[in-house]
Every structure is written in structure tokens, then in C-alpha cells.
Write an enzyme that holds these catalytic residues in place. Structure first.
Site, PDB file in Angstrom:
ATOM      1  N   ASP A  18     -40.441 -78.766 -59.500  1.00  0.00           N
ATOM      2  CA  ASP A  18     -40.098 -79.240 -60.246  1.00  0.00           C
ATOM      3  C   ASP A  18     -41.062 -79.884 -61.202  1.00  0.00           C
ATOM      4  OD1 ASP A  18     -38.539 -81.495 -61.792  1.00  0.00           O
ATOM      5  OD2 ASP A  18     -36.566 -81.011 -60.631  1.00  0.00           O
ATOM      6  N   ASP A  19     -41.007 -80.760 -62.784  1.00  0.00           N
ATOM      7  CA  ASP A  19     -41.289 -80.764 -64.081  1.00  0.00           C
ATOM      8  C   ASP A  19     -42.789 -81.067 -63.477  1.00  0.00           C
ATOM      9  OD1 ASP A  19     -42.122 -80.716 -66.149  1.00  0.00           O
ATOM     10  OD2 ASP A  19     -40.537 -82.432 -66.865  1.00  0.00           O
ATOM     11  N   ARG A  45     -36.715 -87.752 -75.414  1.00  0.00           N
ATOM     12  CA  ARG A  45     -36.709 -87.989 -74.082  1.00  0.00           C
ATOM     13  C   ARG A  45     -38.271 -87.305 -74.685  1.00  0.00           C
ATOM     14  NH1 ARG A  45     -37.821 -84.904 -68.603  1.00  0.00           N
ATOM     15  NH2 ARG A  45     -38.434 -86.299 -67.672  1.00  0.00           N
ATOM     16  N   LYS A  61     -34.674 -73.812 -61.727  1.00  0.00           N
ATOM     17  CA  LYS A  61     -33.895 -74.928 -61.948  1.00  0.00           C
ATOM     18  C   LYS A  61     -33.910 -74.690 -62.780  1.00  0.00           C
ATOM     19  CE  LYS A  61     -33.778 -79.500 -61.491  1.00  0.00           C
ATOM     20  NZ  LYS A  61     -34.610 -81.256 -60.761  1.00  0.00           N
ATOM     21  N   TRP A  62     -32.473 -74.741 -64.092  1.00  0.00           N
ATOM     22  CA  TRP A  62     -32.470 -74.570 -65.423  1.00  0.00           C
ATOM     23  C   TRP A  62     -32.386 -75.789 -65.961  1.00  0.00           C
ATOM     24  CZ3 TRP A  62     -32.901 -69.313 -67.996  1.00  0.00           C
ATOM     25  CH2 TRP A  62     -32.701 -69.840 -69.680  1.00  0.00           C
ATOM     26  N   ASP A  63     -33.060 -76.407 -66.545  1.00  0.00           N
ATOM     27  CA  ASP A  63     -32.654 -77.753 -67.220  1.00  0.00           C
ATOM     28  C   ASP A  63     -32.721 -77.851 -68.818  1.00  0.00           C
ATOM     29  OD1 ASP A  63     -32.303 -80.490 -66.802  1.00  0.00           O
ATOM     30  OD2 ASP A  63     -34.515 -81.075 -65.708  1.00  0.00           O
ATOM     31  N   ASN A  88     -32.429 -81.336 -70.969  1.00  0.00           N
ATOM     32  CA  ASN A  88     -32.649 -83.216 -70.997  1.00  0.00           C
ATOM     33  C   ASN A  88     -32.416 -83.880 -71.850  1.00  0.00           C
ATOM     34  OD1 ASN A  88     -32.923 -83.112 -68.507  1.00  0.00           O
ATOM     35  ND2 ASN A  88     -35.507 -82.412 -68.119  1.00  0.00           N
ATOM     36  N   ASP A 108     -28.692 -87.282 -61.537  1.00  0.00           N
ATOM     37  CA  ASP A 108     -30.040 -87.753 -61.908  1.00  0.00           C
ATOM     38  C   ASP A 108     -30.044 -89.205 -60.819  1.00  0.00           C
ATOM     39  OD1 ASP A 108     -31.783 -85.628 -62.849  1.00  0.00           O
ATOM     40  OD2 ASP A 108     -31.843 -86.585 -65.145  1.00  0.00           O
TER      41      ASP A 108
HETATM   42  C1  GLA Z   1     -33.851 -83.983 -65.655  1.00  0.00           C
HETATM   43  C2  GLA Z   1     -33.377 -83.461 -64.532  1.00  0.00           C
HETATM   44  C3  GLA Z   1     -34.833 -83.966 -63.355  1.00  0.00           C
HETATM   45  C4  GLA Z   1     -36.014 -83.396 -63.088  1.00  0.00           C
HETATM   46  C5  GLA Z   1     -36.428 -84.127 -64.553  1.00  0.00           C
HETATM   47  C6  GLA Z   1     -37.611 -83.787 -65.128  1.00  0.00           C
HETATM   48  O1  GLA Z   1     -33.672 -85.591 -65.501  1.00  0.00           O
HETATM   49  O2  GLA Z   1     -32.610 -83.868 -64.139  1.00  0.00           O
HETATM   50  O3  GLA Z   1     -33.848 -83.580 -61.437  1.00  0.00           O
HETATM   51  O4  GLA Z   1     -35.999 -82.265 -63.092  1.00  0.00           O
HETATM   52  O5  GLA Z   1     -35.492 -83.579 -65.404  1.00  0.00           O
HETATM   53  O6  GLA Z   1     -38.222 -84.372 -66.146  1.00  0.00           O
END
Ligand code: GLA
Length: 731
Positions: free
Chosen positions: A371-372, A448, A481-483, A485, A553
Site C-alpha cells: 500500500d501507500d 489530507r 489499487k487506484w486511490d 484521497n 476504510d
Molecule cells: C486511503 C485508502 C486506504 C489506504 C490509505 C493509504 O485511505 O482507503 O485503504 O490505502 O489511503 O494512504
């Protein structure tokens, strides 16, 4: 009379009736002698001209069109197919146009029609596609009485699936440009009934909460101006009879296949009729249409059920699974994944990831998702977005090596991106400050700690495509995973002139779709999971490119059962990304048993999101077994018919059921236990009355017994007690 399989056109005197039929529904329109296209019916099949239901009371004070001298005929009270503005219909319009002379009236009348085999597509936008000729399309052309502005109404009729798709195209054949201030995809006038609205509101980490409210004499609006379809409101709506429930009653559903700002308006009018219009949100939109240009509105997927809400959901699930989601994974089992976000947040290196991946492999998990935090300078959410190259100092090895070490155990590898964002503390921003979305002379708001990047620009899209595809190719990535935020504020783009900045919101969505289309096309084996701070962009538009979306989340089993309940009304279970996480839960602080977390997460595209190496051997054994169970039932869960057996907002349990021709799975959690607990008796649904079903303890029941007498849930002990009952049909 002209007939194709599902579209019948009857011409009688000065009138034309269009009759669209699906297996269990009928949609009827009529061109009257004034060339007004009236809407007559959307409901059960009646084999009748439904005009007889229209009352024509004296509505002189509502006004008449110029050629009519009859105070019972008013556009203000007639049910029409696409509502106009400024010519006497004072209810919510579907369209608003500013002509070159500054006037804003439009009066659309019938011109012509055509019928085509197959499903129309929509330029630059996702749309429902047909498989093996399972759809016929109708186009009806309307024209303004006083200008050369045309609106082409499109209907895609999926007979077997009880689905009708709608969209509108606006064409300007005037010599001069016009400005569209509202260009909705559809209008649906319902001239009868006492109706409720079901909509899905929410907030971050509590998306798609079910709410049912009565329609009174009012205008209701459900919308987003956030740049995405949003956490706060889903672009879907259900209108149902007051007595409609899961099993009985008439209901319509509509979902907009669009991932940006939308609006749904519902008006209860003076004659107790209801109008529903739906499309791109006009509050944040306008569009300049030059001579001979066309504007394409996003698709609406519509369905009607006279067997209550479960059947309506089945119709949506079926069309989204088979005719919206695309590619290798649309119907195939998805890999069970482990994501490191809640296990590590930003604090990891490759060795920590390998520790998790190794344990995951030993439990039967199919894919590790990083992830991130793997790229640029990204140790918190304050920096790095946009610098899409691996931070090898942090990882302590090249990303490619990490991937190949994980893959050496037979595990696939996925990685997180948030392409539409930029951090001010990034090399990308330092080199291209003008790529961030901000208004000249105004300091942009952060959310954010980040800004949005301007993907309406082709140079930005090229940079993003190049960065993402390079990582996919160099490291053999199986999944991304294409986010997304944050919401989009401070809207401005250098790619447009000052007069048409209100095109930016829609152009942003078009830019997103172009990027996703290119990735889908160039990497047919890549699985893309959508995400937007959880489920803030959970819509049929995204599902055209990503067959699953991280639903929220919030990974707490209790909250999730409500979020997934709301999501299930329109969206199939296979599209719902759902993970088992640690306790106390990081979002709610609640402690639930592992079995409850498993059963809720299994009702989706299943995965884990915790540090497996902190768990006891007993928990690890349980996880191994749960993964085996999920793989055993995966087909049934993802492709079976889904029934909601409770409303978790009212009942002390969340319970649901999957049914296929061969088997049945009942899952759920009983929320609170009490002393000397009485067992709940639950009636199952969708079974064969005459067949026998056998459970895992070899008890045999008839389908009729299970549906009429019910089944006793196990005696629960402790809060959040999980239920999992599997039954096989005997032949
Ligand atoms: C969002 C996503 C989480 C995670 C964070 C990472 O909140 O929904 O699942 O990937 O970003 O910063």
C-alpha cells in the site's frame, strides 16, 4: 406497426406509441398530436396503451403551449419523457440551454426514431455493453421548436435482465455556439402511486447507509459536488411502493454510471405525480457546444421489479457483473489478498513486507499488496505524491527484487497508486507547480495535506500513464489499487479559457476514464481495485474499469455489515473489496471475534489487512481454514443470487444468503447476546420448494420447509457471534 424483439412502435392516427419490453417490465412512451413525447408507463407488463391512466384536470393556471386552446393540456402537469425549461413546465427540467441571444427556453418535440440491434456505446464514457446480442437499442430524436438544437434519447433494452439503459446526446446545429447549463441523462415521470425513496447517504468510513423516506410535495436532491461520486451520497436511487419490501411490491432503481459530480432530483408535484431526473450536477457544470458539436451524457442503468427489492438487486447485480465489469477478472475468482496498510501504515521496509508475505503464502493467501509509502519521499501523508518511482532507500532493496522474492513463493504482487494527486513536497510539484489544481491568485485548500493534479491536461495524463505502466512492466505487477484521497476544491485548469472553467469537473472525469481505459487495454491481465478514501467513488462508472472497489476504510465487522448492506442494493458482492483486520478495530475501537470479521469480509472480494505475524497459532489456523472455506464458496458468493435476510439497522443481526442451482450459504453475525438466548428462526429464500437440502451435519430439509418454516440460527454466545450455514441441494 414496426416490431423488433423488445421494441414495438405502433402508429395510430397522429400518435406513435413506443413500447419497450423486458422479461418482466414494460416502458411506454407516446408521441401525441402536438409532437410532445409523453411518458406513459414503467412497470409490469400490461399489453395496454397506458394513456387511460392519465387524468386531464383543468390546469389553466399552469399554462398551455401556443398551439393548444385547452386548459386541460399543460406541459406543467403532463408526464413527459425529457423535461424542458422555460416553456411552461415549471417542474425540475432535464435540460437548460443558453442560446446565442441569451434566452434559455427549450421546447423539445418529436422528430424521428430508429431501432438498432445491440447496445449503443457512448463516446469517451463507460457504458453497459451487450454480450451475444442480448440488447436492442432505440433512438428517439427530439428537436427544439425554435432552434436547431437536437436531443437524441437513447434506450438500451436488455430483455432477459429486466434492464433499460438510458442516455441523451445534445447536438447543436445552430450556426452559433450555445451553452449547456444542465444536460441530464434522463427524466422519469411517474403519474401514479404513493411512493418512498430509498437512498444511500454516508460519510468517510460509513458509506452507503440505507435510508427510506416518503415522497411528499417537495423537491428532493441527492448529489455530490466533491469531484467524485462521494462518500456522502451514492449516485443511485430506488423508488418503491409504500408496501414494497424485500420480497413483495413494485420498485424501480436507477444508478448513474459516472464517477464525478452528480445530481438526482425528485419532485412530488401538484397532481401527486413524481418526477425523477438524474445526471451530471449542473451546480458545477456548464459546457460550450459549438456548431455541429455533440455532448454525451453518462448512462443511467434502470430496472423495475414487481417482486420487491431482492429481485431489483439481482437485476442490478447481474447486469453489473456481466455487462459493466470487463476483462479477465470480471467473472473469474479474484485473488485473496493481504494488504499491509493497517499492518504497517507508512512504517515498513521490504523485509517487513516479506515477513508478512511469507506468512500469508503459508496460509493460502494469493496476493501481497504493497500500500501507500513505497515511492518518492513518503513517510507520512505530507509528501511524495506524484513521484511514482520506488524509494529504494526506504525499502532497502529494489522494488523489482521485493516483487520477485514474493513471487518466488507463488504469490502475486499488487501495488498502491494515487495518480490524481500531488504533494507540494514532491519533485513533481517542484518541477511542475502549474500541474496542481488551484485558482490563480487564490491559495488552494489542502485536504489530507495534498492537492489534486490536473488530469484534464494531456501532458499530465501522459506523465501518469508512463510512470504507472513503467512500474507495472518493470516489476511484473499483477494488481493496482487506484486511490483518490480528497475531494476537488479550488477548481481551475490552465487548459481551459476563463469563460468555460465549469467544464473542468466533467473533463477531469473524462481524463480519469481515458487513463483507466488505456491501462485496461494495454494490460489485460492487470486487476485494478478502485478506492477513494475507502468507498468514496463506488459507482458503475469505476466498475467498468475496476471490477472491485475498496468498499470502506472502516474494517470493523459490525459497521461493515451495515455499509455492505447498503452497498448490496445496487452493487454485486464480487465488487465489494472487504478485509479482515486487527482488533481493537483501528476505526471504531471495537473488539469483535475473528470469526465475525471473517464472515463479513468473505461477503465481498476477500482479503486481510493486518500483521499476520502478531497473531496466535490458533488464529492463524482459523485463517487458513477461512481461506479454504472462501475458496470453496467463492463462485457461489460472487455469482450466486444474494438475499438480504435482515435489516442490520433494525434487527439484532446482519444475515444474508447466497443461492445457486446447487447450493446455499447463509452467513451473518448476531450483534448482541443475552442470557438464556432464544434462537432466531429465519426463513430462507430463493430455494426449490420441492427439492431437498442437506446441511454439513447431514440434516435434510425440503426447500419448502426452509422457506416457510425457516431455520434456527445457532445459539449464540458472546457478542458478534458468527453464523455460517452451508446447504447442498440433493438431486
Ligand atoms: C486511503 C485508502 C486506504 C489506504 C490509505 C493509504 O485511505 O482507503 O485503504 O490505502 O489511503 O494512504
Amino acid at each position: 406497426m414496426e416490431v423488433c424483439l423488445v421494441i414495438e412502435v405502433v402508429k395510430k392516427d397522429e400518435e406513435i406509441i413506443f413500447n419497450l419490453e423486458t422479461k418482466n417490465s414494460m416502458y411506454q412512451m407516446k408521441v401525441d398530436k402536438y409532437n410532445v413525447l409523453k411518458h406513459l408507463w414503467y412497470g409490469s407488463k400490461t399489453s395496454t396503451d397506458m394513456e387511460y391512466l392519465l387524468d386531464y384536470p383543468d390546469v389553466g393556471f399552469s399554462g398551455q403551449i401556443n398551439e393548444v386552446d385547452d386548459s386541460t393540456y399543460s406541459l406543467d402537469t403532463l408526464p413527459v419523457e425529457y423535461s424542458c425549461f422555460g416553456v411552461g413546465d415549471f417542474r425540475v427540467p432535464a435540460i437548460s440551454v443558453i442560446h446565442s441571444n441569451g434566452s434559455d427556453a427549450i421546447d423539445l418535440r418529436y422528430q424521428s426514431y430508429s431501432i438498432k440491434k445491440g447496445k449503443y456505446s457512448i463516446k469517451d464514457l463507460p457504458s453497459v455493453y451487450s454480450n451475444n446480442d442480448d440488447c436492442d437499442s432505440l433512438e428517439i430524436v427530439l428537436k427544439d421548436t425554435s432552434s436547431d438544437i437536437y436531443v437524441i434519447l437513447k434506450y438500451g433494452v436488455f430483455n432477459d435482465k429486466d434492464i433499460i439503459c438510458r442516455s441523451a446526446v445534445i447536438r447543436n446545429e445552430e450556426d452559433s455556439k450555445i451553452c449547456l447549463n444542465k444536460a441530464f441523462s434522463m427524466c422519469l415521470d411517474i403519474p401514479y402511486g404513493s411512493l418512498d425513496i430509498i437512498h444511500f447517504h454516508g460519510r468517510h468510513a460509513m458509506e452507503r447507509q440505507f435510508e427510506r423516506i416518503p415522497i411528499t410535495h417537495n423537491i428532493y436532491e441527492f448529489s455530490s459536488t466533491r469531484g467524485t461520486s462521494s462518500h456522502q451520497e451514492s449516485p443511485s436511487i430506488i423508488i418503491c411502493d409504500k408496501n414494497c419490501n424485500e420480497e413483495f411490491g413494485d420498485c424501480f432503481g436507477a444508478t448513474l454510471m459516472y464517477s464525478g459530480n452528480f445530481k438526482i432530483q425528485l419532485e412530488g408535484d401538484q397532481l401527486n405525480q413524481v418526477r425523477m431526473v438524474m445526471g451530471i450536477n449542473p451546480d458545477t457544470f456548464s459546457w460550450t457546444l459549438n456548431h455541429n458539436e455533440e455532448f454525451y451524457t453518462p448512462e443511467v442503468i434502470l430496472s423495475f421489479s414487481n417482486e420487491g427489492l431482492s429481485k431489483l438487486s439481482h437485476n442490478f447485480h447481474d447486469i453489473i457483473r456481466n455487462n459493466v465489469c470487463r476483462g479477465k477478472y470480471s467473472l473469474e475468482s479474484r485473488p485473496v489478498l493481504i494488504n499491509n496498510w493497517e499492518a504497517t501504515y507508512f512504517d515498513f521496509d521490504a523485509f517487513k513486507i516479506l515477513d508478512i508475505a511469507n506468512t500469508a503464502a503459508s496460509l493460502g493467501i494469493d496476493m501481497m499488496v504493497l500500500d501507500d509509502g513505497w515511492f518518492g519521499k513518503r513517510d507520512s501523508d505530507k509528501s511524495g505524491l506524484g513521484d511514482w518511482y520506488a524509494n529504494e532507500d526506504k525499502l532497502k532493496m529494489p522494488l523489482k527484487d521485493l516483487v520477485s522474492k514474493v513471487k518466488s513463493r507463488g504469490t502475486k504482487f499488487g501495488i498502491w497508486f494515487e495518480p490524481e494527486m500531488i504533494s507540494e513536497d514532491s519533485n513533481l510539484y517542484r518541477n511542475h507547480p502549474d500541474w496542481a489544481v488551484k485558482i490563480p491568485g487564490r491559495k488552494p485548500g489542502r485536504s489530507r495535506n495534498q492537492l489534486v493534479i490536473d488530469i484534464t491536461r494531456s501532458d499530465v495524463r501522459d506523465y501518469l500513464y508512463e510512470s504507472i505502466s513503467r512500474i507495472i512492466k518493470d516489476c511484473s505487477i499483477d494488481y493496482i489499487k487506484w486511490d483518490f484521497n480528497r475531494s476537488i476544491s479550488d477548481v481551475y485548469t490552465y487548459s481551459l479559457s476563463s469563460s468555460n472553467q465549469k467544464e473542468m469537473g466533467h473533463r477531469f472525469v473524462l481524463g480519469l476514464y481515458e487513463l483507466l481505459e488505456k491501462l485496461n487495454h494495454d494490460f489485460p491481465n492487470l486487476l485494478i481495485e478502485g478506492c477513494c478514501g475507502g468507498g468514496g467513488r463506488f459507482d458503475a462508472g469505476m466498475l467498468y474499469y475496476c471490477p472491485q472497489i475498496w468498499c470502506s476504510d472502516n474494517t470493523d465487522a459490525y459497521d461493515r455489515s451495515k455499509i455492505q448492506y447498503g452497498t448490496s442494493f445496487i452493487f454485486p458482492i464480487s465488487t465489494i473489496g472487504s478485509h479482515v483486520s486487527a482488533v481493537p478495530n483501528h476505526q471504531s475501537g471495537r473488539i469483535t471475534p475473528l470469526s465475525a470479521r471473517s464472515v463479513v469480509a468473505m461477503s465481498g472480494s476477500f482479503g486481510y489487512e493486518l500483521d499476520l505475524n502478531t497473531l496466535s497459532d490458533t488464529d492463524l489456523e482459523k485463517i487458513k481454514q477461512d481461506i479454504k472455506d472462501f475458496k470453496k464458496y467463492n463462485k457461489l458468493i460472487h455469482n450466486g443470487d444474494y438475499y438480504r435476510l435482515s435489516n442490520p439497522n433494525d434487527d439484532n443481526f446482519a444475515l444474508w444468503e447466497f443461492v445457486s442451482d446447487e447450493e446455499v450459504l447463509v452467513q451473518g453475525i448476531i450483534f448482541r447476546s443475552e442470557a438464556n438466548q432464544l434462537r432466531y428462526n429465519i426463513k430462507l429464500r430463493g430455494l426449490d420448494s420441492d427439492k431437498k437440502y442437506i446441511d454439513s451435519n447431514n440434516n435434510v430439509y425440503t426447500g419448502s420447509a426452509l422457506m416457510n418454516g425457516g431455520i434456527l440460527l445457532p445459539k449464540s454466545s458472546g457478542d458478534y457471534y458468527s453464523v455460517m450455514i452451508h446447504l447442498k441441494k440433493q438431486y
